[in-house]
Design a protein around this motif. Structure first.
Motif, PDB file in Angstrom:
ATOM      1  N   GLY A 114       0.974  -1.185   0.044  1.00  0.00           N
ATOM      2  CA  GLY A 114      -0.023   0.162   0.026  1.00  0.00           C
ATOM      3  C   GLY A 114       1.008   1.012  -0.054  1.00  0.00           C
ATOM      4  O   GLY A 114       0.328   2.176  -0.665  1.00  0.00           O
ATOM      5  N   LEU A 172       2.071   1.742  -3.593  1.00  0.00           N
ATOM      6  CA  LEU A 172       0.933   2.301  -4.202  1.00  0.00           C
ATOM      7  C   LEU A 172       0.616   3.369  -4.110  1.00  0.00           C
ATOM      8  O   LEU A 172       0.140   4.114  -5.317  1.00  0.00           O
ATOM      9  N   ALA A 173       0.848   4.174  -2.892  1.00  0.00           N
ATOM     10  CA  ALA A 173       0.768   5.489  -2.849  1.00  0.00           C
ATOM     11  C   ALA A 173       1.721   6.549  -3.530  1.00  0.00           C
ATOM     12  O   ALA A 173       1.465   7.515  -3.721  1.00  0.00           O
ATOM     13  N   HIS A 215       4.787  -2.862  -5.385  1.00  0.00           N
ATOM     14  CA  HIS A 215       3.328  -3.247  -5.452  1.00  0.00           C
ATOM     15  C   HIS A 215       3.061  -4.524  -5.834  1.00  0.00           C
ATOM     16  O   HIS A 215       1.803  -5.030  -5.795  1.00  0.00           O
ATOM     17  N   TRP A 264      -1.824   2.664   1.828  1.00  0.00           N
ATOM     18  CA  TRP A 264      -2.175   3.564   0.642  1.00  0.00           C
ATOM     19  C   TRP A 264      -2.520   5.007   1.205  1.00  0.00           C
ATOM     20  O   TRP A 264      -2.104   6.134   0.721  1.00  0.00           O
TER      21      TRP A 264
END
Length: 314
Positions: free
Chosen positions: A45, A48-49, A121, A174
């Protein structure tokens, strides 16, 4: 030098085969599993951010297609060469089209010990690979009819403990980002390998209980449980190269392809295809494929990824 987490797995396997009284208390095993799943999700996460979702879409779609394809390839081999019943062949194929979180965690630890980086990811791809194989396995076993309990299936697939924890960790990582997670890093980052060691100790003990089933059901399942991961790893390696992943990322994708589920798929098959023999699936996935990947497969897939990248450049 052998990584200590592998030695924990071997300790559990030997203790189980010798019928030792060693057991991880159920509450401790539950806690270890929860921390492990959340740690994997949180790490994915955070990454992913850092990047736009649209850039990951080609990889996500490719991985979903791989999950469908591997399950469809495994089924006729089991059905016609292995001569398994239709329901058993479909159930085993679903296990091998899905993914093992434990194997993924060992691959992450292995690459860390080799100081090999990979795309962060990957937990997102791990989550995506849980679903296609289950759906294909159910359709192969039952077909599509009015009697198919899609509501129960959807609940088990999307709201099962493993998926909820992985997705929950992804969302938390995220939203919070790397700075927001700094306060909980001691548990979910610093202690990751220690938690994984305890998990593998229990996996070794469980694996030992499946060896009797392998002896009863003959050599075909043993051969399949090694040959299928090797073939799937080749597919994962080629897709990793095709998608432009790094050596580490290609290793992870090959490992995901080569692994076999022993958490999400057994639970879903129990609801949807109760007449399938779960011992066959778990004996192959946990008795042969998991230890093969942990002890031999992951270093082999890393070498394969290195070769693929070198060949591509040459």
């Amino acid at each position: 030098m052998i990584d200590p987490i592998i030695l924990f797995f071997l300790l559990g396997a030997v203790a189980g085969l010798l019928r030792s009284e060693l057991r991880l208390p159920a509450a401790i095993y539950e806690f270890v599993s929860i921390v492990l799943l959340l740690a994997i999700g949180l790490k994915g996460g955070v990454e992913l951010a850092r990047q736009p979702f649209t850039s990951l879409l080609p990889q996500m779609l490719t991985v979903v297609a791989m999950g469908f394809g591997l399950t469809l390839l495994a089924f006729p081999v089991l059905r016609y060469l292995g001569r398994f019943k239709r329901t058993d062949a479909a159930s085993i194929a679903a296990h091998y089209g899905s993914v093992s979180v434990g194997t993924y965690a060992v691959a992450v630890a292995y690459l860390g010990s080799q100081q090999v980086s990979f795309e962060e990811h990957m937990p997102l791809l791990l989550v995506l690979l849980e679903v296609p194989a289950i759906l294909v396995g159910i359709v192969l076993a039952r077909g599509i009819s009015r009697q198919t309990r899609w509501k129960s299936i959807a609940h088990e697939v999307f709201l099962g403990k493993g998926i909820v924890l992985l997705l929950g960790g992804l969302l938390i990582g995220w939203v919070a980002g790397p700075d927001g997670l700094s306060s909980i890093e001691p548990l979910f980052v610093d202690l990751f390998k220690g938690i994984l060691a305890l998990f593998l100790l229990e996996m070794g003990l469980i694996m030992a209980t499946q060896m009797g089933s392998l002896r009863r059901h003959g050599p075909f399942l043993v051969v399949f449980a090694i040959a299928m991961p090797l073939f799937s790893a080749l597919v994962g390696t080629w897709l990793g190269w095709f998608l432009g992943l790094s050596i580490g990322g290609t290793t992870i994708l090959a490992t995901l392809a080569a692994s076999a589920s022993y958490i999400a798929v057994p639970a879903a098959m129990r609801i949807s295809v109760p007449e399938a023999n779960p011992t066959l699936s778990l004996a192959g996935a946990l008795g042969i494929t998991f230890p093969f990947n942990v002890l031999i497969g992951i270093p082999l897939y890393h070498a394969l990824a290195v070769w693929a990248q070198t060949f591509a450049k040459g």
